[in-house]
Design a protein around this motif. Structure first.
Motif, PDB file in Angstrom:
ATOM      1  N   PRO A   4       5.115   4.634  -6.298  1.00  0.00           N
ATOM      2  CA  PRO A   4       4.570   4.171  -7.563  1.00  0.00           C
ATOM      3  C   PRO A   4       5.658   3.893  -8.593  1.00  0.00           C
ATOM      4  O   PRO A   4       6.618   4.648  -8.723  1.00  0.00           O
ATOM      5  CB  PRO A   4       3.672   5.340  -8.004  1.00  0.00           C
ATOM      6  CG  PRO A   4       3.298   6.019  -6.726  1.00  0.00           C
ATOM      7  CD  PRO A   4       4.503   5.905  -5.861  1.00  0.00           C
TER       8      PRO A   4
ATOM      9  N   TRP B 273       0.477   2.745 -10.711  1.00  0.00           N
ATOM     10  CA  TRP B 273      -0.289   1.818  -9.880  1.00  0.00           C
ATOM     11  C   TRP B 273      -0.643   0.553 -10.676  1.00  0.00           C
ATOM     12  O   TRP B 273      -0.680   0.581 -11.908  1.00  0.00           O
ATOM     13  CB  TRP B 273      -1.565   2.497  -9.373  1.00  0.00           C
ATOM     14  CG  TRP B 273      -1.297   3.743  -8.603  1.00  0.00           C
ATOM     15  CD1 TRP B 273      -1.613   5.018  -8.949  1.00  0.00           C
ATOM     16  CD2 TRP B 273      -0.626   3.830  -7.343  1.00  0.00           C
ATOM     17  NE1 TRP B 273      -1.188   5.900  -7.991  1.00  0.00           N
ATOM     18  CE2 TRP B 273      -0.573   5.204  -6.994  1.00  0.00           C
ATOM     19  CE3 TRP B 273      -0.057   2.897  -6.482  1.00  0.00           C
ATOM     20  CZ2 TRP B 273       0.016   5.654  -5.818  1.00  0.00           C
ATOM     21  CZ3 TRP B 273       0.533   3.352  -5.307  1.00  0.00           C
ATOM     22  CH2 TRP B 273       0.567   4.703  -4.985  1.00  0.00           C
TER      23      TRP B 273
ATOM     24  N   VAL C  43      -4.062   7.034 -13.528  1.00  0.00           N
ATOM     25  CA  VAL C  43      -3.705   5.844 -12.749  1.00  0.00           C
ATOM     26  C   VAL C  43      -2.448   5.202 -13.330  1.00  0.00           C
ATOM     27  O   VAL C  43      -1.502   4.851 -12.606  1.00  0.00           O
ATOM     28  CB  VAL C  43      -4.865   4.831 -12.737  1.00  0.00           C
ATOM     29  CG1 VAL C  43      -4.422   3.527 -12.055  1.00  0.00           C
ATOM     30  CG2 VAL C  43      -6.080   5.402 -12.024  1.00  0.00           C
TER      31      VAL C  43
ATOM     32  N   ALA D 232      -2.622  -2.269  -3.360  1.00  0.00           N
ATOM     33  CA  ALA D 232      -1.818  -1.050  -3.422  1.00  0.00           C
ATOM     34  C   ALA D 232      -2.751   0.112  -3.085  1.00  0.00           C
ATOM     35  O   ALA D 232      -3.958  -0.090  -2.929  1.00  0.00           O
ATOM     36  CB  ALA D 232      -1.195  -0.875  -4.808  1.00  0.00           C
ATOM     37  N   ARG D 233      -2.203   1.289  -2.954  1.00  0.00           N
ATOM     38  CA  ARG D 233      -3.074   2.426  -2.631  1.00  0.00           C
ATOM     39  C   ARG D 233      -4.145   2.627  -3.698  1.00  0.00           C
ATOM     40  O   ARG D 233      -5.269   3.027  -3.391  1.00  0.00           O
ATOM     41  CB  ARG D 233      -2.238   3.702  -2.508  1.00  0.00           C
ATOM     42  CG  ARG D 233      -1.326   3.735  -1.301  1.00  0.00           C
ATOM     43  CD  ARG D 233      -0.815   5.150  -1.100  1.00  0.00           C
ATOM     44  NE  ARG D 233       0.606   5.125  -0.757  1.00  0.00           N
ATOM     45  CZ  ARG D 233       1.348   6.207  -0.598  1.00  0.00           C
ATOM     46  NH1 ARG D 233       0.813   7.399  -0.779  1.00  0.00           N
ATOM     47  NH2 ARG D 233       2.619   6.113  -0.279  1.00  0.00           N
ATOM     48  N   VAL D 234      -3.792   2.337  -4.962  1.00  0.00           N
ATOM     49  CA  VAL D 234      -4.748   2.417  -6.065  1.00  0.00           C
ATOM     50  C   VAL D 234      -4.533   1.210  -6.966  1.00  0.00           C
ATOM     51  O   VAL D 234      -3.391   0.869  -7.294  1.00  0.00           O
ATOM     52  CB  VAL D 234      -4.564   3.710  -6.897  1.00  0.00           C
ATOM     53  CG1 VAL D 234      -5.606   3.760  -8.015  1.00  0.00           C
ATOM     54  CG2 VAL D 234      -4.656   4.944  -6.012  1.00  0.00           C
ATOM     55  N   VAL D 235      -5.624   0.547  -7.335  1.00  0.00           N
ATOM     56  CA  VAL D 235      -5.559  -0.564  -8.282  1.00  0.00           C
ATOM     57  C   VAL D 235      -6.661  -0.353  -9.319  1.00  0.00           C
ATOM     58  O   VAL D 235      -7.820  -0.104  -8.961  1.00  0.00           O
ATOM     59  CB  VAL D 235      -5.772  -1.931  -7.594  1.00  0.00           C
ATOM     60  CG1 VAL D 235      -5.682  -3.062  -8.627  1.00  0.00           C
ATOM     61  CG2 VAL D 235      -4.754  -2.152  -6.486  1.00  0.00           C
TER      62      VAL D 235
ATOM     63  N   LEU E 238      -6.051  10.949  -6.796  1.00  0.00           N
ATOM     64  CA  LEU E 238      -4.832  10.341  -7.326  1.00  0.00           C
ATOM     65  C   LEU E 238      -3.601  11.201  -7.101  1.00  0.00           C
ATOM     66  O   LEU E 238      -2.473  10.696  -7.071  1.00  0.00           O
ATOM     67  CB  LEU E 238      -4.994  10.059  -8.824  1.00  0.00           C
ATOM     68  CG  LEU E 238      -5.956   8.924  -9.194  1.00  0.00           C
ATOM     69  CD1 LEU E 238      -6.097   8.833 -10.707  1.00  0.00           C
ATOM     70  CD2 LEU E 238      -5.473   7.601  -8.622  1.00  0.00           C
TER      71      LEU E 238
ATOM     72  N   ARG F 176       0.820  -1.204   0.000  1.00  0.00           N
ATOM     73  CA  ARG F 176       0.000   0.000   0.000  1.00  0.00           C
ATOM     74  C   ARG F 176       0.860   1.262   0.000  1.00  0.00           C
ATOM     75  O   ARG F 176       0.479   2.288  -0.543  1.00  0.00           O
ATOM     76  CB  ARG F 176      -0.915   0.017   1.235  1.00  0.00           C
ATOM     77  CG  ARG F 176      -2.069  -0.958   1.142  1.00  0.00           C
ATOM     78  CD  ARG F 176      -3.180  -0.546   2.072  1.00  0.00           C
ATOM     79  NE  ARG F 176      -2.810  -0.628   3.468  1.00  0.00           N
ATOM     80  CZ  ARG F 176      -3.007  -1.697   4.230  1.00  0.00           C
ATOM     81  NH1 ARG F 176      -3.527  -2.793   3.716  1.00  0.00           N
ATOM     82  NH2 ARG F 176      -2.678  -1.690   5.502  1.00  0.00           N
TER      83      ARG F 176
END
Length: 338
Positions: A12, A137, A132, A25-28, A106, A8
């Motif tokens: 990046p 990510w 993204v 991860a923090r963003v997927v 983001l 997480r």
């Protein structure tokens, strides 16, 4: 816990993942039109987050009906410090409010949150998708498996993951029989894994799925379990007319009912229940949705009639076709309406 925290909080970097190996991860971003692979990807991330943080707070949002400010509100740290898992579906129809909030988020993702974005395909929201990807990510591309080689690899992987053996002829026979729909192919793999005492060969696949053209045991079972008796019966009769054996037809009904019966009354997350029951998390979540349409009495009645039909199609009745039709009718009429 540490591994999930590392995922997480990492810096990046360009990263593509598959639905089998994606990690939190923090963003997927999970993109592409293949719904089944999208579901499996989200299930995998959810189960990993819950394994690392059992008290994680799960929130589900829809990008098409999103209200401004909801994302920021749901990812904000709580007083009790629980981790946050935010699942956002419908990005292919996102409204302007979500696009604006998503882009803002983001720029500075919350360290203790996992945001999973599901985009079913198309050009809507391209600016957000590009952001993204630019952020490095994880991105999962869920495309339909159109080639037989891809479907063959899928079947082999399903059996390998379950610790079961299937020979090459059986793999090809299974792909030929039910390969048109990926979720049905996955369900067929799951049923064979559950029913096979050791390995699976072509003869077993042919007994369960051979001789079918368009109608399948699972289509009959799906219609019956949805309470659609006319469609279930017409599909059943077409299946029988095109060479389907009554035995796997009843087996498909029994498999779906057994799954409902196992999940009914259980408590906990889908990942916890899946571990306890030895089932795939996506099957547990599907059963949790389906069981809401059933009363305990209706489920018991359906299990009883299916057990009777199973004995009748295996030699206790001179009219196995009637036994299957009767079971389908009882199941369809036992589903709670409304």
């Amino acid at each position: 816990m540490a591994a999930a925290q590392t995922q997480r909080n990492r810096t990046p970097a360009p990263n593509s993942a598959t639905w089998r190996d994606v990690t939190p991860a923090r963003v997927v971003l999970i993109g592409g039109p293949e719904e089944y692979l999208g579901i499996r990807s989200m299930d995998r991330i959810r189960s990993q987050v819950r394994a690392a943080s059992p008290d994680v707070e799960l929130t589900r949002l829809n990008a098409g009906s999103y209200e401004s400010g909801s994302l920021a509100m749901n990812v904000s740290p709580s007083l009790f410090g629980e981790s946050k898992l935010i699942e956002v579906e419908g990005l292919e129809s996102m409204n302007d409010a979500f696009l604006a909030d998503g882009l803002a988020y983001l720029a500075n993702p919350e360290p203790e949150a996992v945001l999973v974005l599901r985009h079913g395909g198309g050009v809507r929201g391209k600016k957000l998708l590009d952001a993204v990807k630019a952020g490095g990510w994880p991105v999962v591309d869920c495309q339909p498996l159109k080639k037989d080689a891809d479907k063959t690899e899928f079947v082999v992987s399903e059996f390998k993951a379950a610790g079961r053996r299937i020979d090459s002829a059986a793999v090809q026979a299974l792909v030929n029989a039910v390969g048109a729909n990926l979720s049905e192919l996955a369900a067929a793999c799951s049923q064979l894994v559950a029913d096979a005492a050791t390995g699976v060969d072509a003869r077993m696949v042919d007994r369960y799925y051979g001789g079918r053209i368009e109608s399948t045991a699972f289509k009959v079972a799906d219609a019956a379990m949805a309470g659609n008796g006319p469609v279930a019966l017409s599909t059943l009769r077409h299946a029988l007319a095109t060479g389907a054996d009554p035995v796997p037809l009843v087996a498909a009904l029994a498999a779906k009912l057994r799954t409902l019966a196992k999940v009914a009354g259980t408590q906990g997350s889908s990942a916890q229940i899946a571990r306890e029951l030895g089932m795939q998390p996506w099957l547990v979540e599907q059963a949790q949705r389906d069981v809401r349409r059933w009363t305990p009495e209706g489920l018991v009645r359906s299990l009883q009639v299916t057990a009777e039909a199973d004995a009748q199609v295996k030699g206790l009745s001179r009219d196995p076709v009637y036994a299957v039709e009767h079971a389908v009718t009882v199941i369809a009429t036992s589903v709670r309406r409304g």
